[in-house]
Write an enzyme that holds these catalytic residues in place. Structure first.
Site, short mmCIF file in Angstrom:
data_model
loop_
_atom_site.label_atom_id
_atom_site.label_comp_id
_atom_site.label_asym_id
_atom_site.label_seq_id
_atom_site.Cartn_x
_atom_site.Cartn_y
_atom_site.Cartn_z
N GLY A 44 32.38 40.26 25.98
CA GLY A 44 32.43 41.36 26.95
C GLY A 44 31.12 42.02 27.28
O GLY A 44 31.09 43.00 28.02
N CYS A 59 38.84 29.89 55.94
CA CYS A 59 39.63 30.58 56.96
C CYS A 59 40.28 31.79 56.33
O CYS A 59 41.48 31.79 56.01
CB CYS A 59 40.69 29.65 57.51
SG CYS A 59 39.96 28.36 58.46
N1 LLP Z 1 37.01 36.38 24.29
C1 LLP Z 1 38.17 36.51 24.96
C2 LLP Z 1 39.42 36.50 24.22
C3 LLP Z 1 38.17 36.66 26.35
O1 LLP Z 1 39.32 36.80 26.99
C4 LLP Z 1 36.94 36.63 27.06
C5 LLP Z 1 36.92 36.75 28.50
C6 LLP Z 1 35.75 36.46 26.32
C7 LLP Z 1 35.82 36.35 24.94
C8 LLP Z 1 34.40 36.41 26.97
O2 LLP Z 1 34.08 37.58 27.64
P1 LLP Z 1 32.62 37.74 28.28
O3 LLP Z 1 31.63 37.77 27.14
O4 LLP Z 1 32.37 36.58 29.16
O5 LLP Z 1 32.70 39.01 29.03
N2 LLP Z 1 36.83 36.31 35.47
C9 LLP Z 1 36.28 37.60 35.12
C10 LLP Z 1 36.06 37.73 33.63
C11 LLP Z 1 37.29 37.43 32.83
C12 LLP Z 1 37.03 37.51 31.36
C13 LLP Z 1 38.10 36.78 30.63
N3 LLP Z 1 37.97 36.84 29.22
C14 LLP Z 1 35.00 37.82 35.91
O6 LLP Z 1 34.61 36.96 36.70
O7 LLP Z 1 34.36 38.87 35.79
#
Ligand code: LLP
Length: 432
Positions: A249, A362
């Protein structure tokens, strides 16, 4: 330079990534194309791995959240950098195994894993399954019993923390489809079910509070809540949870004004909180896992497009149309995400034009950025969108039967293709 250290401008005034000229890349490999700086990805991996060594004496593991950008080469890089992988579907498990990734370092997440996916995970020897709901627990227990094995599991907990980020990417609060709530007693109930379930070994807990978070406080708070729950579990069941996965995150830079915290600024206070809680509750410090995705690969890539039509609507706005759009980058239409846009072949020129970057689908909402400041652009220019390494290719689609772009990596001045551009033939390969 700009939003990432891997970007620069060369003597021709062209944007470079990992030292490679993006205008030359566009010419040689065609557009749209996504280009990563592999050296920068590896640098991020090492920074996370080193901070586990520094703050937990090596008693932990970094998992690359494969959903951010999954392909064989990314799995090989993560393996090479001594990381595990957070996988979230049968397809991600398959990709990792095909890349030769050790199954025991795969951590299988997801809020609705199918029977077949669970079977596949158990048969492949996936290291940990992160249980999201009681239905899943019974399937895991039954399947493990059938094959005479013990499944190592974690439980996904909603720590009740509301991280300040886009609604669709917040996951720690009670109103979330992911995991067990603490407040309602649901989490403790399921811990008891797991402790008593046959052929299941409850080793750890997991939480993930959301994505693109800039504050350290919610991470520290989540760590405290999880340690308190580990203590409650010990008191109620006598079981000592020995592994704690704190999720990912960590926010990255999309705009020059974004100010993400450094890895250390996050790791230190969180590790302090964990150690303090361990002393307070008389618990051993658990084996710690973190799951960065965006912060490994996000700011380390650019997408290059060729400009086609430019429509200036007086007193309204100027649409600059590109040869890609929501099919390779659905993040603006989904989350109104911020991006920095540059003209790759005029990167040294002042950004004194205000444009709306329009995709070719589109769909009026198929935009990459609205009214953004960049260089003036015309047909044939190469438009670069920065920080497109995470959740871009992985969320790409074939809407309007647009083929997905090629993906390249630059390392030590050399360029390699890691995903081929899709062909029209690829588009119909499953049609009957
Ligand atoms: N661990 C779990 C259980 C997760 O669900 C996620 C992301 C991560 C780790 C990694 O999070 P990160 O470090 O990448 O923030 N599609 C969205 C983001 C969705 C995140 C899903 N889960 C976007 O484009 O902003």
């Amino acid at each position: 330079m700009f939003v990432s250290d891997c970007l620069n401008i060369n003597g021709k005034g062209h944007l470079t990534i990992g030292g490679a000229d993006t205008v030359d890349i566009a010419e040689k490999y065609d557009t749209p194309v996504i280009v990563y700086d592999e050296g920068a990805i590896r640098k991020n991996c090492r920074a996370f791995v080193n901070s586990i060594n520094e703050y937990y004496g090596g008693n932990g593991r970094v998992l690359y959240a494969n959903k951010a950008f999954s392909c064989l080469e990314m799995c090989r890089i993560a393996d090479d950098e001594n990381m595990g992988l957070d996988v979230v579907s049968g397809g991600e498990i398959y990709t990792a195994l095909k890349a030769g990734f050790p199954a025991e370092k795969l951590y299988f997440h997801g809020n609705n894993k199918s029977y077949d996916e669970i079977k596949y995970a158990l048969e492949s020897g996936v290291g940990r399954i992160i249980v999201d709901n009681p239905e899943e627990l019974s399937v895991i227990s039954a399947l493990a019993k059938e094959s005479g094995i013990t499944a190592n599991i974690y439980m996904r907990i909603k720590p009740g923390i509301d991280a300040h980020t886009h609604n669709f990417i917040r996951t720690g609060q009670i109103d979330s489809k992911f995991g067990f709530a603490l407040e309602t007693g649901e989490a403790m109930e399921c811990v008891k079910l797991a402790v008593n379930a046959e052929n299941v070994n409850l080793l750890g807990l997991h939480c993930h509070i959301g994505s693109q978070i800039f504050d350290v406080a919610p991470f520290v708070h989540a760590a405290e809540v999880m340690m308190k729950f580990i203590s409650d579990i010990k008191n109620e069941t006598g079981v000592i949870i020995s592994e704690l996965d704190l999720g990912g995150g960590f926010g990255i830079k999309y705009l020059e004004t974004d100010e993400p915290v450094s890895f250390d600024a996050y790791m230190k206070p969180v590790s302090d909180a964990i150690k303090e809680a361990a002393t307070k509750y008389d618990l051993p410090v658990p084996f710690i896992l973190i799951e960065p995705g965006r912060s490994i690969a996000g700011a380390e890539a650019v997408t290059l497009y060729t400009v086609g039509a430019v429509k200036n609507i007086p007193n309204v706005r100027t649409y600059v149309s590109i040869d890609g759009g929501m099919t390779d980058n659905p993040r603006y239409i989904l989350y109104q995400s911020d991006y920095t846009v540059l003209c790759a072949n005029k990167a040294d020129k002042p950004r004194d034009a205000v444009i709306t970057v329009a995709g070719k689908c589109c769909e009026s909402g198929d935009l990459i950025q609205e009214n953004t400041k960049t260089q003036k652009m015309e047909k044939g220019d190469i438009l670069a969108v920065l920080s497109t390494g995470a959740y871009n290719y992985s969320m790409a689609s074939n809407y309007n039967r647009v083929p997905r772009p090629a993906v390249l990596m630059v390392k030590d001045g050399k360029i390699k293709t890691v995903i081929n551009r899709e062909t029209y033939e690829d588009l119909i390969k499953n049609d009957i």
